[in-house]
Design an enzyme around this catalytic site. Structure first.
Site, PDB file in Angstrom:
ATOM      1  CE  LYS A  47      -5.471   4.430   0.260  1.00 38.22           C
ATOM      2  NZ  LYS A  47      -6.357   4.268  -1.277  1.00 38.22           N
ATOM      3  NE  ARG A  56      -2.077   7.959  -8.736  1.00 36.43           N
ATOM      4  CZ  ARG A  56      -2.346   7.299  -7.541  1.00 36.43           C
ATOM      5  NH1 ARG A  56      -2.885   7.718  -6.571  1.00 36.43           N
ATOM      6  NH2 ARG A  56      -2.266   6.136  -7.931  1.00 36.43           N
ATOM      7  NE  ARG A  85      -2.805   0.474  -7.494  1.00 36.24           N
ATOM      8  CZ  ARG A  85      -2.934   1.556  -7.795  1.00 36.24           C
ATOM      9  NH1 ARG A  85      -2.565   1.786  -9.208  1.00 36.24           N
ATOM     10  NH2 ARG A  85      -3.112   2.586  -7.051  1.00 36.24           N
TER      11      ARG A  85
HETATM   12  P1  AP5 Z   1      -4.991  10.155  -4.631  1.00 34.99           P
HETATM   13  O1  AP5 Z   1      -5.250  10.672  -3.474  1.00 34.99           O
HETATM   14  O2  AP5 Z   1      -3.659   9.639  -5.164  1.00 34.99           O
HETATM   15  O3  AP5 Z   1      -5.483   8.554  -4.226  1.00 34.99           O
HETATM   16  P2  AP5 Z   1      -5.185   7.483  -3.269  1.00 34.99           P
HETATM   17  O4  AP5 Z   1      -6.471   6.579  -2.324  1.00 34.99           O
HETATM   18  O5  AP5 Z   1      -3.970   7.822  -2.368  1.00 34.99           O
HETATM   19  O6  AP5 Z   1      -4.931   6.351  -4.177  1.00 34.99           O
HETATM   20  P3  AP5 Z   1      -3.526   5.278  -4.427  1.00 34.99           P
HETATM   21  O7  AP5 Z   1      -3.589   4.848  -5.673  1.00 34.99           O
HETATM   22  O8  AP5 Z   1      -2.147   5.997  -4.006  1.00 34.99           O
HETATM   23  O9  AP5 Z   1      -3.837   4.419  -3.393  1.00 34.99           O
HETATM   24  P4  AP5 Z   1      -3.420   2.807  -3.262  1.00 34.99           P
HETATM   25  O10 AP5 Z   1      -4.078   2.648  -1.916  1.00 34.99           O
HETATM   26  O11 AP5 Z   1      -3.576   1.834  -4.469  1.00 34.99           O
HETATM   27  O12 AP5 Z   1      -1.893   3.044  -3.516  1.00 34.99           O
HETATM   28  P5  AP5 Z   1      -0.617   2.995  -2.416  1.00 34.99           P
HETATM   29  O13 AP5 Z   1       0.362   4.084  -2.897  1.00 34.99           O
HETATM   30  O14 AP5 Z   1      -1.092   3.055  -0.879  1.00 34.99           O
HETATM   31  O15 AP5 Z   1      -6.054  10.380  -6.036  1.00 34.99           O
HETATM   32  C1  AP5 Z   1      -5.888   9.767  -7.005  1.00 34.99           C
HETATM   33  C2  AP5 Z   1      -6.025  10.693  -8.193  1.00 34.99           C
HETATM   34  O16 AP5 Z   1      -7.461  11.392  -8.114  1.00 34.99           O
HETATM   35  C3  AP5 Z   1      -5.279  12.142  -8.100  1.00 34.99           C
HETATM   36  O17 AP5 Z   1      -4.696  12.310  -9.510  1.00 34.99           O
HETATM   37  C4  AP5 Z   1      -6.162  12.916  -7.494  1.00 34.99           C
HETATM   38  O18 AP5 Z   1      -5.689  14.392  -8.036  1.00 34.99           O
HETATM   39  C5  AP5 Z   1      -7.486  12.949  -8.056  1.00 34.99           C
HETATM   40  N1  AP5 Z   1      -8.375  13.060  -6.864  1.00 34.99           N
HETATM   41  C6  AP5 Z   1      -8.405  12.784  -5.424  1.00 34.99           C
HETATM   42  N2  AP5 Z   1      -9.597  13.225  -4.912  1.00 34.99           N
HETATM   43  C7  AP5 Z   1     -10.492  13.485  -6.084  1.00 34.99           C
HETATM   44  C8  AP5 Z   1     -11.768  13.976  -5.957  1.00 34.99           C
HETATM   45  N3  AP5 Z   1     -12.533  14.116  -4.585  1.00 34.99           N
HETATM   46  N4  AP5 Z   1     -12.214  14.362  -7.130  1.00 34.99           N
HETATM   47  C9  AP5 Z   1     -11.510  14.211  -8.287  1.00 34.99           C
HETATM   48  N5  AP5 Z   1     -10.160  13.776  -8.298  1.00 34.99           N
HETATM   49  C10 AP5 Z   1      -9.758  13.347  -7.224  1.00 34.99           C
HETATM   50  O19 AP5 Z   1       0.073   1.531  -2.683  1.00 34.99           O
HETATM   51  C11 AP5 Z   1       0.597   1.224  -3.805  1.00 34.99           C
HETATM   52  C12 AP5 Z   1       1.249  -0.263  -3.743  1.00 34.99           C
HETATM   53  O20 AP5 Z   1       2.122  -0.410  -2.547  1.00 34.99           O
HETATM   54  C13 AP5 Z   1       0.048  -1.168  -3.502  1.00 34.99           C
HETATM   55  O21 AP5 Z   1      -0.617  -1.635  -4.846  1.00 34.99           O
HETATM   56  C14 AP5 Z   1       1.023  -2.362  -2.558  1.00 34.99           C
HETATM   57  O22 AP5 Z   1       1.612  -3.193  -3.598  1.00 34.99           O
HETATM   58  C15 AP5 Z   1       1.924  -1.599  -1.822  1.00 34.99           C
HETATM   59  N6  AP5 Z   1       1.382  -1.067  -0.514  1.00 34.99           N
HETATM   60  C16 AP5 Z   1       0.961  -0.008  -0.004  1.00 34.99           C
HETATM   61  N7  AP5 Z   1       0.687   0.107   1.443  1.00 34.99           N
HETATM   62  C17 AP5 Z   1       0.648  -1.390   1.518  1.00 34.99           C
HETATM   63  C18 AP5 Z   1       0.166  -2.141   2.715  1.00 34.99           C
HETATM   64  N8  AP5 Z   1      -0.191  -1.664   3.865  1.00 34.99           N
HETATM   65  N9  AP5 Z   1       0.348  -3.416   2.736  1.00 34.99           N
HETATM   66  C19 AP5 Z   1       0.596  -4.119   1.558  1.00 34.99           C
HETATM   67  N10 AP5 Z   1       1.076  -3.542   0.495  1.00 34.99           N
HETATM   68  C20 AP5 Z   1       1.138  -2.099   0.366  1.00 34.99           C
END
Ligand code: AP5
Length: 216
Positions: free
Chosen positions: A13, A127, A171
């Protein structure tokens, strides 16, 4: 363009959102990034959010809904936005619909990135993020030119605290229980499209831009 990127942790994402910002000139709104910045600053919101984030649980709805409501009224969201990591629960989705209705807006498109669970674990474990500018890398799929150093600003690359194995597992199950129902929610709303997130990063980007009508 008013877009939601849906998908499990590690689906890509954030990676796709950053590419779309350049293509469509609308801001990325990542609740995860906003919360991590609050934790780093030690603000009251950050202190409250930290224990939830460290365990892989979701931060309470009222906190994240408040963050997004404040962000959506800023002037740079006038022509659209990309929501990355929000909404994540049905109450958050309902709150978003109501907030946008008050602003006279609606979501145009919801894109769900679909990725196998084994691939997600490899992505999260590999990552690395720049501690200075936040640029994202992957040890295998998007390696930095110099090990441990950000290509963009020379900052130190670090591993996110919630990218350890136990927290990753939590997660994933939190996603299945609380966020997956949103796929059906937006399918029923008629705004959902699914993209094969197992493809290489650029291929996923092309598929997403094609769906959104941008230049490929
Ligand atoms: P990346 O693009 O970073 O993946 P992502 O989907 O953004 O993953 P996140 O871990 O950031 O999502 P998340 O939803 O768990 O975390 P968030 O920060 O929102 O890609 C990952 C890796 O893969 C990278 O190294 C990239 O280079 C690689 N990659 C990408 N695409 C690829 C491909 N096609 N092929 C190969 N490699 C690829 O949330 C963190 C925490 O915050 C949550 O656990 C929660 O506690 C809190 N939080 C955030 N939002 C909320 C909400 N709305 N409600 C409640 N709590 C929340």
């Amino acid at each position: 363009m008013k877009l939601i990127l849906l998908g499990p942790p590690g689906a890509g994402k954030g990676t796709q959102a950053k590419m779309l910002v350049e293509c469509f000139s609308v801001p990325q709104i990542s609740t995860g990034d906003i919360l991590r910045a609050a934790v780093k600053d030690g603000s009251p919101m950050g202190v409250k959010a930290k224990s939830f984030m460290d365990s892989g649980a979701l931060v309470p709805d009222e906190v994240v809904v408040g963050i997004v409501e404040e962000r959506l009224v800023k002037s740079d969201c006038e022509n659209g936005f990309i929501l990355d990591g929000f909404p994540r629960t049905l109450p958050q989705a309902d709150a978003l619909t109501k907030t946008l209705a008050v602003l006279g807006k609606d979501i145009d498109s919801v894109i769900s990135l679909e990725v196998d669970i084994e691939a997600l674990v490899v992505r999260l474990a590999g990552r690395r993020t720049c501690s200075a500018c936040g640029s994202g890398f992957h040890l295998q799929y998007e390696p930095p030119l110099k090990s441990g150093i950000c290509d963009s600003c020379g900052g130190e690359l670090i591993q996110r605290e919630d990218d350890c194995e136990d927290t990753i597992r939590n997660r994933m199950s939190v996603y299945d229980e609380q966020t997956l129902p949103l796929v059906e929610y937006y399918r029923k709303a008629g705004t959902l499209s699914c993209v094969d997130g197992m493809l290489p990063i650029d291929e996923v980007g092309k598929a997403v831009r094609t769906l959104l009508g941008g230049s490929v």
